[in-house]
Motif scaffolding. Structure first.
Motif, mmCIF file in Angstrom:
data_model
loop_
_atom_site.group_PDB
_atom_site.id
_atom_site.type_symbol
_atom_site.label_atom_id
_atom_site.label_comp_id
_atom_site.label_asym_id
_atom_site.label_seq_id
_atom_site.Cartn_x
_atom_site.Cartn_y
_atom_site.Cartn_z
ATOM 1 N N ASP A 294 0.827 -1.213 0.000
ATOM 2 C CA ASP A 294 0.000 0.000 0.000
ATOM 3 C C ASP A 294 0.859 1.260 0.000
ATOM 4 O O ASP A 294 0.515 2.248 -0.620
ATOM 5 C CB ASP A 294 -1.030 0.005 1.139
ATOM 6 C CG ASP A 294 -0.631 -0.851 2.303
ATOM 7 O OD1 ASP A 294 0.568 -1.129 2.422
ATOM 8 O OD2 ASP A 294 -1.504 -1.235 3.087
ATOM 9 N N ARG A 295 2.003 1.193 0.685
ATOM 10 C CA ARG A 295 2.871 2.380 0.710
ATOM 11 C C ARG A 295 3.370 2.701 -0.704
ATOM 12 O O ARG A 295 3.343 3.839 -1.141
ATOM 13 C CB ARG A 295 4.066 2.112 1.635
ATOM 14 C CG ARG A 295 4.929 3.341 1.820
ATOM 15 C CD ARG A 295 5.870 3.169 2.962
ATOM 16 N NE ARG A 295 6.961 2.242 2.652
ATOM 17 C CZ ARG A 295 7.826 1.802 3.557
ATOM 18 N NH1 ARG A 295 7.692 2.136 4.821
ATOM 19 N NH2 ARG A 295 8.802 1.002 3.222
ATOM 20 N N GLU A 296 3.799 1.650 -1.414
ATOM 21 C CA GLU A 296 4.304 1.866 -2.765
ATOM 22 C C GLU A 296 3.182 2.355 -3.689
ATOM 23 O O GLU A 296 3.393 3.217 -4.534
ATOM 24 C CB GLU A 296 4.908 0.566 -3.311
ATOM 25 C CG GLU A 296 6.255 0.190 -2.722
ATOM 26 C CD GLU A 296 6.191 -0.343 -1.281
ATOM 27 O OE1 GLU A 296 5.065 -0.555 -0.780
ATOM 28 O OE2 GLU A 296 7.247 -0.547 -0.674
ATOM 29 N N LEU A 297 1.975 1.794 -3.490
ATOM 30 C CA LEU A 297 0.846 2.240 -4.309
ATOM 31 C C LEU A 297 0.568 3.713 -4.069
ATOM 32 O O LEU A 297 0.239 4.469 -4.990
ATOM 33 C CB LEU A 297 -0.420 1.443 -3.956
ATOM 34 C CG LEU A 297 -0.597 0.088 -4.632
ATOM 35 C CD1 LEU A 297 -1.951 -0.497 -4.269
ATOM 36 C CD2 LEU A 297 -0.496 0.224 -6.150
ATOM 37 N N THR A 298 0.690 4.122 -2.814
ATOM 38 C CA THR A 298 0.446 5.526 -2.488
ATOM 39 C C THR A 298 1.467 6.416 -3.191
ATOM 40 O O THR A 298 1.111 7.465 -3.746
ATOM 41 C CB THR A 298 0.518 5.737 -0.962
ATOM 42 O OG1 THR A 298 -0.326 4.783 -0.351
ATOM 43 C CG2 THR A 298 0.078 7.120 -0.574
ATOM 44 N N VAL A 299 2.732 5.979 -3.185
ATOM 45 C CA VAL A 299 3.770 6.762 -3.883
ATOM 46 C C VAL A 299 3.399 6.875 -5.371
ATOM 47 O O VAL A 299 3.475 7.959 -5.965
ATOM 48 C CB VAL A 299 5.158 6.084 -3.721
ATOM 49 C CG1 VAL A 299 6.203 6.731 -4.622
ATOM 50 C CG2 VAL A 299 5.594 6.130 -2.268
ATOM 51 N N ILE A 300 2.972 5.761 -5.948
ATOM 52 C CA ILE A 300 2.639 5.768 -7.387
ATOM 53 C C ILE A 300 1.445 6.692 -7.651
ATOM 54 O O ILE A 300 1.486 7.560 -8.531
ATOM 55 C CB ILE A 300 2.344 4.332 -7.881
ATOM 56 C CG1 ILE A 300 3.606 3.469 -7.764
ATOM 57 C CG2 ILE A 300 1.823 4.334 -9.315
ATOM 58 C CD1 ILE A 300 3.372 1.967 -7.888
ATOM 59 N N LEU A 301 0.392 6.519 -6.858
ATOM 60 C CA LEU A 301 -0.821 7.335 -7.086
ATOM 61 C C LEU A 301 -0.530 8.816 -6.852
ATOM 62 O O LEU A 301 -0.953 9.667 -7.635
ATOM 63 C CB LEU A 301 -1.955 6.863 -6.166
ATOM 64 C CG LEU A 301 -2.545 5.485 -6.479
ATOM 65 C CD1 LEU A 301 -3.580 5.081 -5.432
ATOM 66 C CD2 LEU A 301 -3.183 5.480 -7.865
ATOM 67 N N ASN A 302 0.228 9.119 -5.788
ATOM 68 C CA ASN A 302 0.546 10.526 -5.522
ATOM 69 C C ASN A 302 1.408 11.112 -6.631
ATOM 70 O O ASN A 302 1.205 12.251 -7.049
ATOM 71 C CB ASN A 302 1.258 10.675 -4.175
ATOM 72 C CG ASN A 302 0.287 10.494 -3.013
ATOM 73 O OD1 ASN A 302 -0.922 10.554 -3.212
ATOM 74 N ND2 ASN A 302 0.804 10.256 -1.835
ATOM 75 N N GLY A 303 2.372 10.299 -7.100
ATOM 76 C CA GLY A 303 3.244 10.759 -8.188
ATOM 77 C C GLY A 303 2.414 11.096 -9.421
ATOM 78 O O GLY A 303 2.622 12.118 -10.073
ATOM 79 N N LEU A 304 1.457 10.243 -9.726
ATOM 80 C CA LEU A 304 0.617 10.464 -10.905
ATOM 81 C C LEU A 304 -0.298 11.676 -10.700
ATOM 82 O O LEU A 304 -0.468 12.503 -11.600
ATOM 83 C CB LEU A 304 -0.238 9.221 -11.181
ATOM 84 C CG LEU A 304 0.507 8.016 -11.741
ATOM 85 C CD1 LEU A 304 -0.381 6.776 -11.717
ATOM 86 C CD2 LEU A 304 0.973 8.290 -13.166
ATOM 87 N N ASN A 305 -0.860 11.789 -9.513
ATOM 88 C CA ASN A 305 -1.814 12.874 -9.268
ATOM 89 C C ASN A 305 -1.152 14.246 -9.290
ATOM 90 O O ASN A 305 -1.768 15.234 -9.659
ATOM 91 C CB ASN A 305 -2.495 12.688 -7.910
ATOM 92 C CG ASN A 305 -3.397 11.469 -7.949
ATOM 93 O OD1 ASN A 305 -3.838 11.075 -9.014
ATOM 94 N ND2 ASN A 305 -3.636 10.855 -6.798
ATOM 95 N N ARG A 306 0.120 14.269 -8.871
ATOM 96 C CA ARG A 306 0.824 15.547 -8.826
ATOM 97 C C ARG A 306 0.983 16.149 -10.205
ATOM 98 O O ARG A 306 0.853 17.342 -10.385
ATOM 99 C CB ARG A 306 2.222 15.335 -8.216
ATOM 100 C CG ARG A 306 2.326 15.832 -6.773
ATOM 101 C CD ARG A 306 3.756 15.982 -6.358
ATOM 102 N NE ARG A 306 4.533 14.760 -6.466
ATOM 103 C CZ ARG A 306 4.549 13.801 -5.530
ATOM 104 N NH1 ARG A 306 3.832 13.942 -4.423
ATOM 105 N NH2 ARG A 306 5.267 12.720 -5.700
ATOM 106 N N THR A 307 1.269 15.275 -11.174
ATOM 107 C CA THR A 307 1.693 15.827 -12.456
ATOM 108 C C THR A 307 0.763 15.523 -13.633
ATOM 109 O O THR A 307 0.718 16.291 -14.595
ATOM 110 C CB THR A 307 3.070 15.265 -12.835
ATOM 111 O OG1 THR A 307 2.985 13.856 -12.714
ATOM 112 C CG2 THR A 307 4.167 15.788 -11.925
ATOM 113 N N GLY A 308 0.075 14.429 -13.568
ATOM 114 C CA GLY A 308 -0.551 13.916 -14.779
ATOM 115 C C GLY A 308 -1.875 14.564 -15.164
ATOM 116 O O GLY A 308 -2.541 15.186 -14.351
ATOM 117 N N PRO A 309 -2.236 14.379 -16.438
ATOM 118 C CA PRO A 309 -3.575 14.782 -16.868
ATOM 119 C C PRO A 309 -4.580 13.754 -16.368
ATOM 120 O O PRO A 309 -4.198 12.782 -15.715
ATOM 121 C CB PRO A 309 -3.452 14.725 -18.390
ATOM 122 C CG PRO A 309 -2.411 13.682 -18.648
ATOM 123 C CD PRO A 309 -1.497 13.667 -17.467
#
Ligand SMILES: Nc1ncnc2c1ncn2[C@@H]1O[C@H](COP(=O)(O)OP(=O)(O)OP(=O)(O)O)[C@@H](O)[C@H]1O
Length: 707
Positions: A294-309
């Motif tokens: 879950d921690r890694e998923l959070t990093v992935i989701l946060n990374g995507l949410n910060r920058t992505g369309p």
């Protein structure tokens, strides 16, 4: 811990509660030739729930610890017993203590009526009906050899082509990979302006294990053949990060990755830009959560949410767990729920989930007392690989060390009884080097026969062709795990078989399976062992003649089983290193045994294991002394409890980190704190007997392969 406390805990021999005998029913499917009812097999000991230390002294083996040296060598009683055992075996070489004495009674299985869920795999529609690019259809037909759509593909592909988020659930081996890969490729090739390598990642596909990452990457490579301008890539633990960074810099448009490695690159690789990502696929989502990612998923989701369309999100799973439902809630936007049968991942969780297993899967269970487990597995393998040909078997066991041990043991002893081509053993677990793992994966995929001994690292998502038998030598930690394991056979409409090993004390697991609509037929222990009658190499020198009566046949079979067990034990005891390997395997098995979830503790409890008998199932003649950490009485905070509480702390820490990450990003919905339920992968438990070189990550409870 005092020795009396130890005794209290471990002297309890397994015995089946009377209720289970009445509630379970028996199928005779497997017993084709000889019926061997439990009446004929009356134990010499009366059925008891527990055996007290005093009573246990009666028993032939030291239950918790190996007897002190003065006892082993000294008392005439013990010597006399050994003599009797030799005599009983009928051969001077049979030193094995009687395998068939002092075992718990095998209960009659009454199979509850189960309405098994059935999913139709194929539809009459074909890929050419979907208005896909003709080159994509041609690739599907000619390269992947698929033309008709499966049920899940028929529902999922149009939904994903329309741009909706989706939560997809369907039985194992129903073609879920193509259900997201085909629309992804279709949309990528149609992108205007044309996709270019320098665009960087446009689609992220997250899968739980390295083998699955390789397999999925392979599928994308094939599908993208006609569209050379779209570049797929794979990132996963065990590979050199430097080389991966170089590939990321060069440009990859479809990135298949394991969660740990992807999160690592997101945090540490500047050239990995997520700003263009338009698709996120979480495949085998339940497994990703089970492994505590879950921690890694959070990093992935946060990374995507910060920058992505805005992106399209897809979550897939063959089984449902509350965690999957919560994850679907967090990462999907107005999703379409797709399920061939039963609820979809985004539906509210129900009390008792029904699982669909492939229609052509024949499921069996064999009830085997601990002492006889090893020889029963050995006989089963010989039967399938030596006496009947063309079988390809996967055997699931509960730890890397047990895999190593069985690989050594069977590779040395059983292969003596078969020609090379008949019997070959491979192994796969999380402590192997990645290179070796990939090699084994490809070797077993390509071979038509053979036995793969593995941990649950191979339980999910792997598409190994033509597997005929799945053997669960150690029972799974949940029904979902059971379904994933058996799902490695009978894939995509094919046929297959599975065999679950349970001790008599664990027989109520059959009811647990039935509660989830899974029905298993009984295979009788004697029928498994009877294959030894086909080879006189196992003939003892006893006076029994199988032709004379069913009792004599039974005795003959038992004698042959004893000969085989002796060979296995002789091998183990021929070298101190093998004894150590057996002890490690036993210890890791015991560790894993403490980690069954609370609702299964009544079925699988360390207290019910008889250490001497369990040791025998690892080829050890006596219960080893000084297994550490030793078990403690419930609530006494002994070492087993410490193992458990450490695991809980780790899960708690991961949940804590998760909350911290979410707090830093209040814009996103929070993952539910219940994610701390994420449990460790039982199959990767180690004995703790290895040197100090154990990998740091394993301390966190996550083994390297899932990185
Ligand atoms: N329409 C189809 N026709 C024939 N074979 C197919 C079709 N779709 C997929 N397959 C093949 O079926 C096998 C299983 O597919 P896949 O691995 O995607 O199943 P899955 O549902 O993801 O299984 P699991 O839940 O175990 O991961 C693969 O070998 C795949 O190539």
């Amino acid at each position: 811990m005092t020795s009396s406390a130890e005794q209290q805990l471990c002297l309890n021999i397994c015995s089946v509660p009377s209720s289970s005998s009445s509630s379970l029913s028996c199928s005779r499917k497997w017993a084709k030739h000889k019926k061997w009812t439990s009446k004929k097999q009356k134990p010499e000991k009366k059925k008891k729930s527990f055996i007290s230390p005093e009573e246990e002294e009666d028993d032939e083996e030291a239950p918790l610890q190996a007897p002190p040296p003065e006892l082993t060598h000294g008392p005439p009683q013990k010597k006399r017993r050994r003599k009797e055992e030799v005599k009983e075996g009928g051969s001077g070489s049979i030193k094995t203590s009687s395998l068939f004495r002092h075992n718990p009674e095998i209960p009659e299985i009454l199979r509850p009526a189960v309405a098994q869920l059935k999913e139709k795999v194929f539809t009459s529609a074909s890929f050419s009906d979907l208005h896909l690019h003709p080159h994509l259809v041609a690739t599907l037909n000619k390269v992947l050899n698929v033309s008709r759509l499966t049920s899940i593909q028929q529902q999922t592909i149009p939904a994903l082509l329309s741009g909706r988020d989706a939560a997809v659930r369907s039985q194992t081996g129903s073609g879920k990979t193509l259900s997201y890969a085909v629309p992804l490729v279709q949309r990528l090739q149609a992108s205007e302006p044309k996709v270019s390598r320098s665009d960087g990642p446009l689609a992220l596909v997250v899968v739980p294990t390295r083998e699955l990452a390789l397999q999925t990457y392979n599928t994308f490579q094939k599908l993208l053949k006609p569209f050379t301008w779209i570049v797929p890539g794979v990132l996963m633990g065990g590979e050199k990060k430097k080389a991966e960074k170089a590939r990321i810099r060069k440009g990859m448009n479809v990135v298949v990755s394991t969660p740990g490695r992807l999160a690592d690159h997101i945090q540490n690789t500047l050239s990995l830009a997520l700003s263009a990502v338009r698709w996120l696929v979480l495949d085998e989502a339940d497994r990703i959560l089970d492994l505590g990612f879950d921690r890694e998923l959070t990093v992935i989701l946060n990374g995507l949410n910060r920058t992505g369309p805005t992106r399209q999100n897809v979550l897939l799973s063959a089984t449902l767990s509350p965690g999957v439902t919560r994850l679907a809630d967090v990462c999907l936007h107005d999703p379409i729920s797709i399920s061939v049968s039963g609820p979809a991942p985004s539906d509210p969780p129900s009390q008792s989930e029904s699982f669909a297993v492939p229609e052509e899967l024949q499921q069996f269970v064999v009830l085997v007392p601990s002492k006889v487990r090893l020889v029963c597995l050995a006989a089963f393998i010989l039967d399938q690989c030596k006496f009947s040909h063309s079988n390809k078997i996967i055997v699931f066991v509960s730890s890397c060390e047990a895999v190593e041990f069985l690989h050594l043991l069977f590779g040395s002893v059983l292969t003596r009884h078969a020609a090379n081509q008949e019997l070959s053993f491979l192994r796969l677990h999380g402590n192997m080097r990645q290179e070796e793992r990939s090699q084994v994966f490809h070797q077993f995929s390509a071979s038509a026969t053979g036995v793969l001994l593995c941990t649950d690292v191979a339980a999910r998502g792997l598409d190994l062709p033509q597997v005929t038998w799945i053997v669960q030598y150690t029972p799974p930690s949940s029904t979902a795990e059971y379904v994933h394991r058996v799902g490695r056979t009978a894939r995509i409409g094919g046929s297959g078989n599975s065999l679950l090993f349970l001790t008599p004390a664990e027989a109520t697991f059959i009811t647990e399976l039935a509660n989830h609509n899974i029905s298993v037929s009984e295979m009788k222990l004697q029928d498994v062992l009877s294959c030894l009658m086909k080879d006189d190499a196992f003939k003892g020198r006893g006076k029994y003649h199988s032709q004379t009566s069913p009792q004599a046949l039974q005795q003959d079979i038992r004698e042959r089983a004893t000969v085989l067990q002796t060979q296995l034990e002789d091998f183990v005891h021929s070298d101190a290193r093998w004894v150590q390997a057996a002890k490690k395997a036993l210890q890791s098995f015991l560790r894993a045994y403490t980690t069954y979830p609370a609702h299964l503790k009544q079925v699988f409890h360390l207290r019910r294991l008889h250490l001497g008998h369990t040791a025998k199932s690892f080829g050890l003649r006596d219960a080893p002394q000084g297994l550490s950490p030793g078990p403690a009485p419930r609530g006494h905070g002994g070492p087993w409890d410490r193992v458990r509480s450490r695991n809980q702390n780790q899960a708690g820490k991961r949940a804590g980190n998760l909350r911290k990450n979410q707090n830093q990003n209040p814009g996103r919905k929070r993952l539910h704190p219940g994610h701390r339920e994420a449990v460790l992968i039982r199959s990767e438990f180690s004995s703790g007997l290895e040197g100090g070189g154990a990998k740091k990550r394993r301390k966190r409870g996550i083994t390297e392969e899932e990185d």
